[in-house]
Design a protein around this motif. Structure first.
Motif, PDB file in Angstrom:
ATOM      1  N   GLU A 157       0.814  -1.233   0.000  1.00 22.18           N
ATOM      2  CA  GLU A 157       0.000   0.000   0.000  1.00 22.18           C
ATOM      3  C   GLU A 157       0.839   1.271   0.000  1.00 22.18           C
ATOM      4  O   GLU A 157       0.315   2.359  -0.224  1.00 22.18           O
ATOM      5  CB  GLU A 157      -0.914   0.013   1.240  1.00 22.18           C
ATOM      6  CG  GLU A 157      -1.948  -1.092   1.265  1.00 22.18           C
ATOM      7  CD  GLU A 157      -2.723  -1.150   2.579  1.00 22.18           C
ATOM      8  OE1 GLU A 157      -3.868  -1.586   2.548  1.00 22.18           O
ATOM      9  OE2 GLU A 157      -2.163  -0.751   3.627  1.00 22.18           O
ATOM     10  N   ILE A 158       2.134   1.123   0.249  1.00 23.91           N
ATOM     11  CA  ILE A 158       3.008   2.298   0.417  1.00 23.91           C
ATOM     12  C   ILE A 158       3.033   3.185  -0.825  1.00 23.91           C
ATOM     13  O   ILE A 158       2.854   4.401  -0.744  1.00 23.91           O
ATOM     14  CB  ILE A 158       4.456   1.859   0.777  1.00 23.91           C
ATOM     15  CG1 ILE A 158       4.475   1.193   2.148  1.00 23.91           C
ATOM     16  CG2 ILE A 158       5.416   3.042   0.766  1.00 23.91           C
ATOM     17  CD1 ILE A 158       4.188   2.101   3.306  1.00 23.91           C
ATOM     18  N   GLU A 159       3.247   2.541  -1.986  1.00 25.76           N
ATOM     19  CA  GLU A 159       3.375   3.319  -3.226  1.00 25.76           C
ATOM     20  C   GLU A 159       2.102   4.120  -3.512  1.00 25.76           C
ATOM     21  O   GLU A 159       2.167   5.305  -3.856  1.00 25.76           O
ATOM     22  CB  GLU A 159       3.686   2.366  -4.389  1.00 25.76           C
ATOM     23  CG  GLU A 159       4.162   3.101  -5.623  1.00 25.76           C
ATOM     24  CD  GLU A 159       4.541   2.145  -6.749  1.00 25.76           C
ATOM     25  OE1 GLU A 159       4.166   2.439  -7.893  1.00 25.76           O
ATOM     26  OE2 GLU A 159       5.192   1.112  -6.485  1.00 25.76           O
ATOM     27  N   THR A 160       0.943   3.481  -3.324  1.00 26.59           N
ATOM     28  CA  THR A 160      -0.340   4.161  -3.553  1.00 26.59           C
ATOM     29  C   THR A 160      -0.492   5.344  -2.603  1.00 26.59           C
ATOM     30  O   THR A 160      -0.934   6.433  -3.003  1.00 26.59           O
ATOM     31  CB  THR A 160      -1.513   3.170  -3.320  1.00 26.59           C
ATOM     32  OG1 THR A 160      -1.197   1.946  -3.979  1.00 26.59           O
ATOM     33  CG2 THR A 160      -2.814   3.703  -3.845  1.00 26.59           C
ATOM     34  N   GLU A 161      -0.117   5.149  -1.331  1.00 25.77           N
ATOM     35  CA  GLU A 161      -0.211   6.229  -0.337  1.00 25.77           C
ATOM     36  C   GLU A 161       0.685   7.405  -0.724  1.00 25.77           C
ATOM     37  O   GLU A 161       0.286   8.560  -0.608  1.00 25.77           O
ATOM     38  CB  GLU A 161       0.191   5.729   1.049  1.00 25.77           C
ATOM     39  CG  GLU A 161      -0.902   5.052   1.832  1.00 25.77           C
ATOM     40  CD  GLU A 161      -2.114   5.924   2.097  1.00 25.77           C
ATOM     41  OE1 GLU A 161      -1.981   7.155   2.201  1.00 25.77           O
ATOM     42  OE2 GLU A 161      -3.219   5.361   2.193  1.00 25.77           O
ATOM     43  N   ILE A 162       1.903   7.086  -1.155  1.00 24.73           N
ATOM     44  CA  ILE A 162       2.841   8.156  -1.533  1.00 24.73           C
ATOM     45  C   ILE A 162       2.295   8.928  -2.730  1.00 24.73           C
ATOM     46  O   ILE A 162       2.344  10.164  -2.759  1.00 24.73           O
ATOM     47  CB  ILE A 162       4.247   7.581  -1.822  1.00 24.73           C
ATOM     48  CG1 ILE A 162       4.939   7.247  -0.491  1.00 24.73           C
ATOM     49  CG2 ILE A 162       5.094   8.557  -2.634  1.00 24.73           C
ATOM     50  CD1 ILE A 162       6.362   6.781  -0.596  1.00 24.73           C
ATOM     51  N   LYS A 163       1.747   8.200  -3.701  1.00 26.02           N
ATOM     52  CA  LYS A 163       1.208   8.870  -4.896  1.00 26.02           C
ATOM     53  C   LYS A 163       0.067   9.816  -4.528  1.00 26.02           C
ATOM     54  O   LYS A 163      -0.012  10.932  -5.032  1.00 26.02           O
ATOM     55  CB  LYS A 163       0.732   7.834  -5.921  1.00 26.02           C
ATOM     56  CG  LYS A 163       1.888   7.235  -6.724  1.00 26.02           C
ATOM     57  CD  LYS A 163       1.394   6.179  -7.700  1.00 26.02           C
ATOM     58  CE  LYS A 163       2.565   5.634  -8.520  1.00 26.02           C
ATOM     59  NZ  LYS A 163       2.180   4.421  -9.277  1.00 26.02           N
TER      60      LYS A 163
END
Length: 352
Positions: free
Chosen positions: A238-244
């Motif tokens: 989920e990290i990448e989606t949160e950062i985006k």
């Protein structure tokens, strides 16, 4: 109102004062607990007062004094501190006295000085600052909690200048407990390399970093604090989606980030959070790390913000903090991401 970082001060396990940016930094793979590099406390605190203070309090006072001097200001409207364990040395002393004296004839000094808000209080006493004074104790996002508070106050025009810091110290007994429960790497390991570590537990450290945040840009401004957010739990995917979505809220994309600062701490169980980002979404971005220099502690992310502020001002990245060899012509926007043992994720965004 926009928030600007106008002064910084850092006391850490490296020589981060009276020197050029990390010029004298030493990367030691043979230590699992890093010790503070002490400044000359007598230049800032009277020896009589200094003798009664725990090192966390002294480091906080010196780091805040350096930040104020750097910002060329005499006083601030508010002091906001973040700490994970507070003055743990004095807490240990007091508990030891209880046991040694069979709970009788106790002097209260260590108890009085063991509270988490001692650092903020002592700074206020020395500066005669009677304004808002608050301490956040919120695990690995203690410092970010303080940053969010300060940013909201400046944006809401409740304060013009705020001193914000993150302070933590090591205590011998607590360190021994952390080794027992696996939070710190065992003493028996041969190497304590942070990148490509194959063992669990972190390299531990301590330190104090302070920042003067103000509502106006000055000649000595380091960076603009764009945004800070904290999320308690996230899965690795989920990290990448949160950062985006965090970047999108600030009208940015991954390609706009000139450097990514990650909290690699050598704990193989949770490095996947950072590795996924460094190898995939941010493969074309300069990726940096810092806990091999500062060690892991609850407010280590304050050291990262000190480092990122320096990079934006000097436009240089020391070799000792590079994870990959990607370079950019200019470093105008930097994203910081930190987590501890898979919990307390924080994103901080600063720009030129």
């Amino acid at each position: 109102m926009k928030t600007y970082i106008n002064g910084i001060g850092c006391i850490s396990t490296q020589k981060t004062f009276d020197t050029v940016f990390l010029e004298e930094a030493i990367h030691d793979n043979n230590e699992n607990v890093l010790k503070i590099v002490s400044p000359a406390y007598k230049d800032f605190i009277s020896p009589a007062a200094s003798r009664r203070m725990a090192k966390g309090v002294k480091n906080g006072i010196v780091a805040s004094a350096l930040a104020m001097k750097d910002a060329n200001i005499e006083n601030v409207d508010a002091i906001i501190t973040g700490t994970g364990l507070g003055c743990i040395e004095d807490s240990e002393k007091f508990l030891k006295n209880i046991l040694d004296n069979n709970e009788e004839f106790l002097t209260p000094t260590s108890f009085i000085q063991s509270t988490h808000n001692t650092v903020g209080a002592q700074i206020a006493l020395l500066q005669q600052c009677k304004g808002y004074n608050f301490t956040y104790v919120n695990g690995a996002v203690s410092f970010e909690s303080a940053l969010i508070d300060a940013k909201m106050q400046i944006e809401g025009d409740e304060a013009n200048s705020i001193l914000v810091g993150g302070v933590d110290e090591n205590g011998d007994y607590t360190t021994a407990l952390f080794k027992l429960n696996g939070r710190i790497k065992k003493d028996t390991y041969e190497s304590y390399a942070v990148l490509n570590s194959e063992t669990s537990g972190a390299i531990y450290g301590e330190g104090a970093s302070f920042f003067v945040l103000e509502n106006e840009r000055k000649e000595n401004t380091y960076a603009k604090l764009l945004d800070v957010t904290i999320i308690n739990t996230l899965e690795e995917n989920e990290i990448e989606t949160e950062i985006k979505s965090f970047l999108k809220a600030n009208k940015l994309e991954i390609s706009d980030i000139d450097a990514l600062v990650l909290g690699f701490d050598g704990n193989v169980d949770f490095e996947i959070y950072y590795k996924n980002l460094a190898e995939n979404a941010f493969a074309q971005t300069p990726v940096l790390y810092y806990k091999h220099l500062s060690g892991e502690y609850d407010t280590a992310s304050a050291f990262a913000l000190w480092m990122a502020s320096k990079i934006i001002k000097t436009q240089e990245i020391p070799e000792i903090i590079k994870v990959n060899s990607v370079e950019k012509p200019a470093y105008n926007t930097i994203l910081l991401y930190n987590q501890l043992n898979g919990k307390n994720h924080s994103f901080t965004l600063i720009s030129k």
